[in-house]
Design a protein around this motif. Structure first.
Motif, PDB file in Angstrom:
ATOM      1  N   LEU A  24      46.024  52.870 134.371  1.00 14.95           N
ATOM      2  CA  LEU A  24      46.532  53.972 133.553  1.00 14.95           C
ATOM      3  C   LEU A  24      47.753  54.612 134.218  1.00 14.95           C
ATOM      4  O   LEU A  24      48.780  54.859 133.567  1.00 14.95           O
ATOM      5  CB  LEU A  24      45.433  55.039 133.361  1.00 14.95           C
ATOM      6  N   ARG A  35      60.325  47.345 128.367  1.00 13.85           N
ATOM      7  CA  ARG A  35      60.214  48.303 129.470  1.00 13.85           C
ATOM      8  C   ARG A  35      59.188  47.878 130.508  1.00 13.85           C
ATOM      9  O   ARG A  35      58.791  48.656 131.356  1.00 13.85           O
ATOM     10  CB  ARG A  35      59.787  49.664 128.910  1.00 13.85           C
ATOM     11  N   ARG A  80      62.738  60.857 133.558  1.00 17.56           N
ATOM     12  CA  ARG A  80      63.260  61.306 132.273  1.00 17.56           C
ATOM     13  C   ARG A  80      63.385  62.830 132.243  1.00 17.56           C
ATOM     14  O   ARG A  80      62.558  63.548 132.810  1.00 17.56           O
ATOM     15  CB  ARG A  80      62.398  60.791 131.121  1.00 17.56           C
ATOM     16  N   ARG A  98      63.863  54.467 130.285  1.00 11.21           N
ATOM     17  CA  ARG A  98      62.980  53.991 129.213  1.00 11.21           C
ATOM     18  C   ARG A  98      62.644  55.082 128.219  1.00 11.21           C
ATOM     19  O   ARG A  98      61.746  54.932 127.407  1.00 11.21           O
ATOM     20  CB  ARG A  98      61.672  53.471 129.834  1.00 11.21           C
ATOM     21  N   ALA A  99      63.336  56.203 128.309  1.00 11.70           N
ATOM     22  CA  ALA A  99      62.928  57.372 127.525  1.00 11.70           C
ATOM     23  C   ALA A  99      63.275  57.259 126.052  1.00 11.70           C
ATOM     24  O   ALA A  99      64.391  56.905 125.693  1.00 11.70           O
ATOM     25  CB  ALA A  99      63.566  58.617 128.119  1.00 11.70           C
ATOM     26  N   GLN A 139      55.305  54.197 124.682  1.00 14.02           N
ATOM     27  CA  GLN A 139      56.582  53.808 125.288  1.00 14.02           C
ATOM     28  C   GLN A 139      56.346  52.861 126.466  1.00 14.02           C
ATOM     29  O   GLN A 139      57.129  51.944 126.702  1.00 14.02           O
ATOM     30  CB  GLN A 139      57.383  55.048 125.695  1.00 14.02           C
ATOM     31  N   ALA A 140      55.257  53.093 127.182  1.00 19.54           N
ATOM     32  CA  ALA A 140      54.945  52.210 128.324  1.00 19.54           C
ATOM     33  C   ALA A 140      54.531  50.815 127.861  1.00 19.54           C
ATOM     34  O   ALA A 140      54.629  49.855 128.621  1.00 19.54           O
ATOM     35  CB  ALA A 140      53.825  52.825 129.164  1.00 19.54           C
ATOM     36  N   PHE A 141      54.060  50.709 126.616  1.00 15.80           N
ATOM     37  CA  PHE A 141      53.568  49.418 126.131  1.00 15.80           C
ATOM     38  C   PHE A 141      54.689  48.510 125.614  1.00 15.80           C
ATOM     39  O   PHE A 141      54.457  47.346 125.326  1.00 15.80           O
ATOM     40  CB  PHE A 141      52.530  49.616 125.015  1.00 15.80           C
ATOM     41  N   GLN A 164      55.548  54.094 134.355  1.00 11.51           N
ATOM     42  CA  GLN A 164      56.610  53.345 133.677  1.00 11.51           C
ATOM     43  C   GLN A 164      57.152  54.141 132.494  1.00 11.51           C
ATOM     44  O   GLN A 164      58.351  54.110 132.209  1.00 11.51           O
ATOM     45  CB  GLN A 164      56.103  51.965 133.256  1.00 11.51           C
ATOM     46  N   ALA A 165      56.269  54.869 131.829  1.00 16.07           N
ATOM     47  CA  ALA A 165      56.716  55.677 130.689  1.00 16.07           C
ATOM     48  C   ALA A 165      57.589  56.855 131.138  1.00 16.07           C
ATOM     49  O   ALA A 165      58.370  57.381 130.351  1.00 16.07           O
ATOM     50  CB  ALA A 165      55.502  56.205 129.920  1.00 16.07           C
ATOM     51  N   PHE A 166      57.450  57.267 132.390  1.00 13.95           N
ATOM     52  CA  PHE A 166      58.193  58.441 132.866  1.00 13.95           C
ATOM     53  C   PHE A 166      59.609  58.104 133.313  1.00 13.95           C
ATOM     54  O   PHE A 166      60.404  58.991 133.590  1.00 13.95           O
ATOM     55  CB  PHE A 166      57.440  59.110 134.036  1.00 13.95           C
ATOM     56  N   LEU A 207      40.727  51.790 127.742  1.00 11.75           N
ATOM     57  CA  LEU A 207      41.428  52.648 128.699  1.00 11.75           C
ATOM     58  C   LEU A 207      42.131  53.807 127.965  1.00 11.75           C
ATOM     59  O   LEU A 207      42.045  54.973 128.378  1.00 11.75           O
ATOM     60  CB  LEU A 207      42.449  51.802 129.459  1.00 11.75           C
ATOM     61  N   TYR A 259      53.737  58.867 125.305  1.00 13.00           N
ATOM     62  CA  TYR A 259      54.056  58.287 126.615  1.00 13.00           C
ATOM     63  C   TYR A 259      53.506  56.866 126.723  1.00 13.00           C
ATOM     64  O   TYR A 259      54.192  55.936 127.142  1.00 13.00           O
ATOM     65  CB  TYR A 259      53.441  59.138 127.741  1.00 13.00           C
ATOM     66  N   LEU A 260      52.238  56.691 126.357  1.00 17.26           N
ATOM     67  CA  LEU A 260      51.610  55.370 126.506  1.00 17.26           C
ATOM     68  C   LEU A 260      52.292  54.322 125.629  1.00 17.26           C
ATOM     69  O   LEU A 260      52.560  53.208 126.079  1.00 17.26           O
ATOM     70  CB  LEU A 260      50.108  55.449 126.210  1.00 17.26           C
ATOM     71  N   ALA A 318      49.815  53.326 136.381  1.00 17.89           N
ATOM     72  CA  ALA A 318      50.963  52.415 136.343  1.00 17.89           C
ATOM     73  C   ALA A 318      51.655  52.471 134.985  1.00 17.89           C
ATOM     74  O   ALA A 318      52.889  52.533 134.900  1.00 17.89           O
ATOM     75  CB  ALA A 318      50.511  50.988 136.654  1.00 17.89           C
ATOM     76  N   TYR A 319      50.866  52.480 133.908  1.00 17.26           N
ATOM     77  CA  TYR A 319      51.461  52.616 132.570  1.00 17.26           C
ATOM     78  C   TYR A 319      52.244  53.927 132.462  1.00 17.26           C
ATOM     79  O   TYR A 319      53.374  53.960 131.999  1.00 17.26           O
ATOM     80  CB  TYR A 319      50.364  52.606 131.489  1.00 17.26           C
ATOM     81  N   LEU A 320      51.620  55.018 132.894  1.00 16.13           N
ATOM     82  CA  LEU A 320      52.260  56.329 132.732  1.00 16.13           C
ATOM     83  C   LEU A 320      53.544  56.416 133.549  1.00 16.13           C
ATOM     84  O   LEU A 320      54.564  56.906 133.056  1.00 16.13           O
ATOM     85  CB  LEU A 320      51.287  57.450 133.105  1.00 16.13           C
ATOM     86  N   LEU A 336      51.942  45.431 136.483  1.00 17.03           N
ATOM     87  CA  LEU A 336      50.805  46.359 136.371  1.00 17.03           C
ATOM     88  C   LEU A 336      49.637  45.867 137.222  1.00 17.03           C
ATOM     89  O   LEU A 336      49.506  44.657 137.419  1.00 17.03           O
ATOM     90  CB  LEU A 336      50.278  46.356 134.932  1.00 17.03           C
ATOM     91  N   PRO A 337      48.755  46.763 137.669  1.00 19.79           N
ATOM     92  CA  PRO A 337      47.466  46.288 138.210  1.00 19.79           C
ATOM     93  C   PRO A 337      46.685  45.578 137.103  1.00 19.79           C
ATOM     94  O   PRO A 337      46.946  45.812 135.920  1.00 19.79           O
ATOM     95  CB  PRO A 337      46.738  47.569 138.621  1.00 19.79           C
ATOM     96  N   ARG A 367      54.427  44.364 125.305  1.00 21.47           N
ATOM     97  CA  ARG A 367      54.445  43.643 126.575  1.00 21.47           C
ATOM     98  C   ARG A 367      53.319  42.605 126.630  1.00 21.47           C
ATOM     99  O   ARG A 367      52.222  42.837 126.124  1.00 21.47           O
ATOM    100  CB  ARG A 367      54.367  44.630 127.753  1.00 21.47           C
TER     101      ARG A 367
END
Lengths: 210, 210
Positions: free
Chosen positions: B181, A193, B148, B193-194, A187-189, B187-189, A158, A184-185, B183-185, A197-198, A148
């Protein structure tokens, strides 16, 4: 009494044995308890006088640098491998996963890596090289459309802080938990997806793991 | 000297003032430094003798329970609101975001919440209620297809550990970093996006934040 010359084979053997013992104890102690353990305690656990310890390692940073020299090399090698990988997303994921696994296994190493000892030139140089290398990986993975665009190289601090917070009952449970967090992280990156974000947190890497 | 009867208005006023002072100091101290600070230190900072402190709060857990009673209520209210929300994904996200924000603001509260003091019945009951409520939120958000299916309620401990690791230079920087952090998590949940994950880490919530 005749003084033993400093080059006698016996003294050299003792010195080498003491040095090896000190490094072994330092690695174990720093890994389990972090870098806060005092020099006198390292000497005690190694079964040596504190004078002997200071003769081998005049400052704590010398001991830390020597104790983690192997892992430093491993870490540098890991980045070189990643930078040579033709798939930038795979390279990015591997670096994060492997650095977090090292951190989960060994509390001392990540603390050593980010601690700003004033005189350890190697540590500062290695850290700068690592930061430059990581920023290049980020740039490539973003250019490839896989990472992303709002991922910031400062997010590495972080990730390391969050991963450093994982402490389960046993070393194995800690490593398992760290792997799940990292999955998890990562996948968020992924770019496909991304949702807003803040803003990135302004944490210098140095401050991240004291 | 005539003994002052325990019901004298003067003594009641002093007692109330001491009690308020103790609770104020305890909240500030536990928030900034965690629950490890000894009773004698709380008394010193409140400018009172340790005997006075123990007369008001015979055990540390009494002090902890009283100091965090307000936040306990806030936390219970937060879950009740979430369970009443018709949108289960929004409810799930809000609970995680708000609990993590409380944790980032106040180290003492999350430690108080998970610490297993043997006699604090309210804490144990609240924690059980919170765990049941959270598991229900997870079930609903998964049933709605938003969360997920491999998200495990035990991942709450993982989130709290990771979030608890975030310590930037200032309280504001810590809260910013925590928000990013989370916000990232979150999105991963999301279910859409799983990708496969390592198995859930077996960390009891109690063990997560000591």
């Amino acid at each position: 009494v005749r003084e033993v010359p400093t080059t006698s084979p016996r003294l050299r053997t003792d010195a080498a044995a003491n040095r090896a013992k000190i490094l072994e104890v330092a690695r174990e102690t720093f890994a389990a308890e972090g870098l806060g353990v005092p020099m006198i305690e390292i000497a005690r656990r190694a079964g040596l006088g504190v004078a002997t310890l200071y003769r081998r390692f005049p400052a704590k940073e010398d001991l830390v640098a020597e104790a983690f020299a192997g892992q430093m090399g491993e870490c540098a090698g890991l980045l070189d491998t990643a930078l040579a990988d033709p798939d930038p997303w795979r390279a990015f994921c591997r670096v994060i996963a492997e650095v977090c696994a090292m951190q989960a296994r060994d509390r001392g190493f990540s603390a050593a890596f980010v601690t700003a000892f004033p005189h350890t030139v190697e540590f500062g140089a290695l850290r700068e090289r690592a930061e430059r290398g990581f920023a290049e990986l980020v740039r490539r993975a973003q250019a490839a459309g896989a990472l992303r665009r709002d991922f910031d190289p400062a997010d590495l601090a972080l990730i390391l802080l969050a991963n450093g917070g994982i402490r389960a009952g046993t070393p194995e449970a800690t490593e398992d938990a760290s792997r799940r967090l990292v999955a998890y992280l990562l996948q968020a990156f992924r770019a496909d997806r991304a949702a807003p974000l803040p803003r990135p947190a302004a944490i210098p890497l140095d401050a991240a793991l004291q």
